[in-house]
Design a protein around this motif. Structure first.
Motif, PDB file in Angstrom:
ATOM      1  N   MET A  10       0.831  -1.207   0.000  1.00 22.39           N
ATOM      2  CA  MET A  10       0.000   0.000   0.000  1.00 22.39           C
ATOM      3  C   MET A  10       0.863   1.253   0.000  1.00 22.39           C
ATOM      4  O   MET A  10       0.603   2.224  -0.696  1.00 22.39           O
ATOM      5  CB  MET A  10      -0.924  -0.015   1.226  1.00 22.39           C
ATOM      6  N   ASP A  11       1.941   1.244   0.809  1.00 19.62           N
ATOM      7  CA  ASP A  11       2.856   2.373   0.861  1.00 19.62           C
ATOM      8  C   ASP A  11       3.546   2.585  -0.478  1.00 19.62           C
ATOM      9  O   ASP A  11       3.796   3.721  -0.880  1.00 19.62           O
ATOM     10  CB  ASP A  11       3.892   2.156   1.959  1.00 19.62           C
ATOM     11  N   VAL A  12       3.859   1.468  -1.158  1.00 17.59           N
ATOM     12  CA  VAL A  12       4.511   1.559  -2.465  1.00 17.59           C
ATOM     13  C   VAL A  12       3.569   2.206  -3.473  1.00 17.59           C
ATOM     14  O   VAL A  12       3.958   3.099  -4.232  1.00 17.59           O
ATOM     15  CB  VAL A  12       4.949   0.170  -2.957  1.00 17.59           C
ATOM     16  N   MET A  13       2.298   1.779  -3.483  1.00 16.83           N
ATOM     17  CA  MET A  13       1.317   2.339  -4.405  1.00 16.83           C
ATOM     18  C   MET A  13       1.092   3.825  -4.119  1.00 16.83           C
ATOM     19  O   MET A  13       0.989   4.646  -5.043  1.00 16.83           O
ATOM     20  CB  MET A  13      -0.007   1.579  -4.290  1.00 16.83           C
ATOM     21  N   SER A  14       1.042   4.173  -2.833  1.00 19.56           N
ATOM     22  CA  SER A  14       0.855   5.573  -2.463  1.00 19.56           C
ATOM     23  C   SER A  14       2.046   6.418  -2.914  1.00 19.56           C
ATOM     24  O   SER A  14       1.874   7.535  -3.427  1.00 19.56           O
ATOM     25  CB  SER A  14       0.679   5.685  -0.947  1.00 19.56           C
ATOM     26  N   SER A  15       3.237   5.872  -2.753  1.00 20.83           N
ATOM     27  CA  SER A  15       4.442   6.592  -3.176  1.00 20.83           C
ATOM     28  C   SER A  15       4.471   6.785  -4.681  1.00 20.83           C
ATOM     29  O   SER A  15       4.853   7.849  -5.185  1.00 20.83           O
ATOM     30  CB  SER A  15       5.692   5.831  -2.723  1.00 20.83           C
ATOM     31  N   LEU A  16       4.058   5.752  -5.416  1.00 26.33           N
ATOM     32  CA  LEU A  16       4.031   5.850  -6.876  1.00 26.33           C
ATOM     33  C   LEU A  16       3.006   6.878  -7.345  1.00 26.33           C
ATOM     34  O   LEU A  16       3.251   7.642  -8.288  1.00 26.33           O
ATOM     35  CB  LEU A  16       3.722   4.481  -7.488  1.00 26.33           C
ATOM     36  N   THR A  17       1.853   6.890  -6.673  1.00 27.79           N
ATOM     37  CA  THR A  17       0.817   7.870  -7.011  1.00 27.79           C
ATOM     38  C   THR A  17       1.304   9.289  -6.754  1.00 27.79           C
ATOM     39  O   THR A  17       1.118  10.184  -7.576  1.00 27.79           O
ATOM     40  CB  THR A  17      -0.459   7.606  -6.196  1.00 27.79           C
ATOM     41  N   ASN A  18       1.965   9.489  -5.600  1.00 27.18           N
ATOM     42  CA  ASN A  18       2.504  10.810  -5.272  1.00 27.18           C
ATOM     43  C   ASN A  18       3.576  11.227  -6.272  1.00 27.18           C
ATOM     44  O   ASN A  18       3.655  12.401  -6.669  1.00 27.18           O
ATOM     45  CB  ASN A  18       3.096  10.805  -3.865  1.00 27.18           C
TER      46      ASN A  18
END
Length: 406
Positions: free
Chosen positions: A1-9
């Motif tokens: 989830m943190d990885v997806m959030s980082s990619l989105t940001n």
């Protein structure tokens, strides 16, 4: 989830940076507008040209932020800063900055046509009206929240929506055709036509004119390429089409204009204006032809305007932005066809109709706004003010103050 959030940001941040760089490039084009005008007008009107462009930019920023952008896209910025930043790193704010640079082109375009004899504050008011209402209304019908109202009509009888990728029509045609009523209502400069005979007024500074053209041409790649809006939608085709259209404009103007430096440097701009609409769908060779035809339109259109119609449009903004902007919209419907190497998805009927709708819309608004201003506060300098020059009459200082030191 943190990885997806980082990619989105990361993606959001990349889009914000992408658009911000584009906005800065287009913002720099306003220096090009300024130097193009300063090089074309006489020395006694150079300060006025600089101040007009910067003032129009500043006023356009405020009115487009508060009225124009919300009108065009339904996004208001009258909310807390935390909400403005949101989860997209403030993408809407950067999008506003980018599109503001387009909106502010309208008064900058008009400025060149009405140069040397227009009152200062009435024109500032006209520019504010255009940036707050006139331009955003048309923008909303082609690119914005109300696009379906007009685009559905084009699609129903023309077979496709009206295509204007980077504003040949939405920006340049609207600006050029808005300028025509202003120039007509103002009338020619003192001494330009005497007893029906043309007396051309020499320009003041060819190096400044050339500098303005170069600044505009370089910034235009932000104008066109960054119209993608998102980093993952960037197109090398748009970049090369812009380049070849500019080069086509230069070379055709060189021949048609018989080596005249004014035509050559404006020829580059003619090509870039014409290719905006179809830069994402044309073949590069078609873009070259589109730009070449555009410069021929300008060379002969400027002569017809000045000598046959006796319209004293100082920088030739009506043929350059108005007529060539319309040509750009139509050219997208010709050279965008797959049969001519294009990407398809456009029709000649829709492109012609959309271009004509813009002409009518701009003319009605231009005559309405300048007609009202002319009948109320007046839009032209007094004869003695025009004779002395806008620099001293309006700003109380000339471009070269040391010349007045005794």
């Amino acid at each position: 989830m943190d990885v997806m959030s980082s990619l989105t940001n990361l993606r959001n941040s990349s889009d914000v940076l992408f658009l911000m760089l584009g906005a800065v490039m287009v913002f720099a084009m306003h220096a090009g507008f300024a130097f193009l005008e300063v090089g074309t007008v006489r020395k006694k009107n150079q300060v006025n040209a600089f101040v007009k462009i910067l003032t129009d930019w500043s006023v356009s920023t405020i009115v487009y932020f508060l009225i124009g952008f919300p009108l065009a896209y339904g996004i208001s910025f009258l909310t807390p800063a935390e909400k403005l930043l949101g989860t997209t790193q403030g993408y809407d704010l950067t999008h506003f900055f980018f599109l503001l640079c387009f909106a502010a082109c309208i008064p900058a375009i008009i400025s060149g046509g009405i140069a040397e004899r227009a009152k200062f504050w009435p024109q500032v008011c006209a520019g504010a009206i255009f940036a707050a209402l006139t331009y955003p209304i048309f923008e909303s019908l082609i690119w914005g929240k109300n696009a379906s109202l007009l685009q559905d009509l084009f699609k129903s009888f023309g077979g496709a929506e009206f295509h204007d990728y980077a504003g040949s029509v939405v920006v340049h045609s609207i600006g050029g055709w808005l300028a025509l009523p202003a120039v007509i209502i103002l009338g020619p400069r003192m001494g330009r036509y005497v007893r029906g005979k043309s007396h051309p007024i020499p320009i003041s500074n060819i190096p400044f004119l050339a500098l303005g053209s170069w600044i505009l041409a370089i910034g235009w790649f932000g104008f066109n390429v960054m119209s993608a809006g998102h980093l993952d939608k960037i197109s090398g085709l748009v970049a090369v089409n812009s380049l070849l259209a500019m080069v086509g404009g230069v070379l055709f103007a060189l021949i048609a204009g018989k080596n005249d430096p004014g035509f050559v440097h404006n020829g580059a701009l003619a090509g870039l204006i014409a290719v905006c609409a179809g830069s994402d769908i044309m073949h590069p060779l078609a873009a070259f032809v589109t730009g070449g035809i555009a410069s021929i339109i300008f060379v002969y259109g400027f002569h017809i305007e000045q000598e046959k119609l006796k319209i004293d449009d100082v920088l030739g903004v009506w043929p350059l932005h108005g007529v060539i902007g319309s040509w750009g919209g139509i050219a997208a419907g010709i050279f965008g066809q797959k049969a001519l190497g294009g990407m398809g998805g456009v029709t000649f009927i829709s492109q012609l109709t959309g271009s004509l709708v813009a002409v009518v819309f701009a003319l009605v608004n231009g005559f309405l706004v300048y007609g009202i201003l002319s009948k109320t506060v007046g839009i032209r300098l007094a004869e003695e003010e025009e004779f002395a020059g806008a620099d001293l009459s309006i700003h109380s200082i000339g471009a070269y103050p040391e010349e007045h030191v005794r």
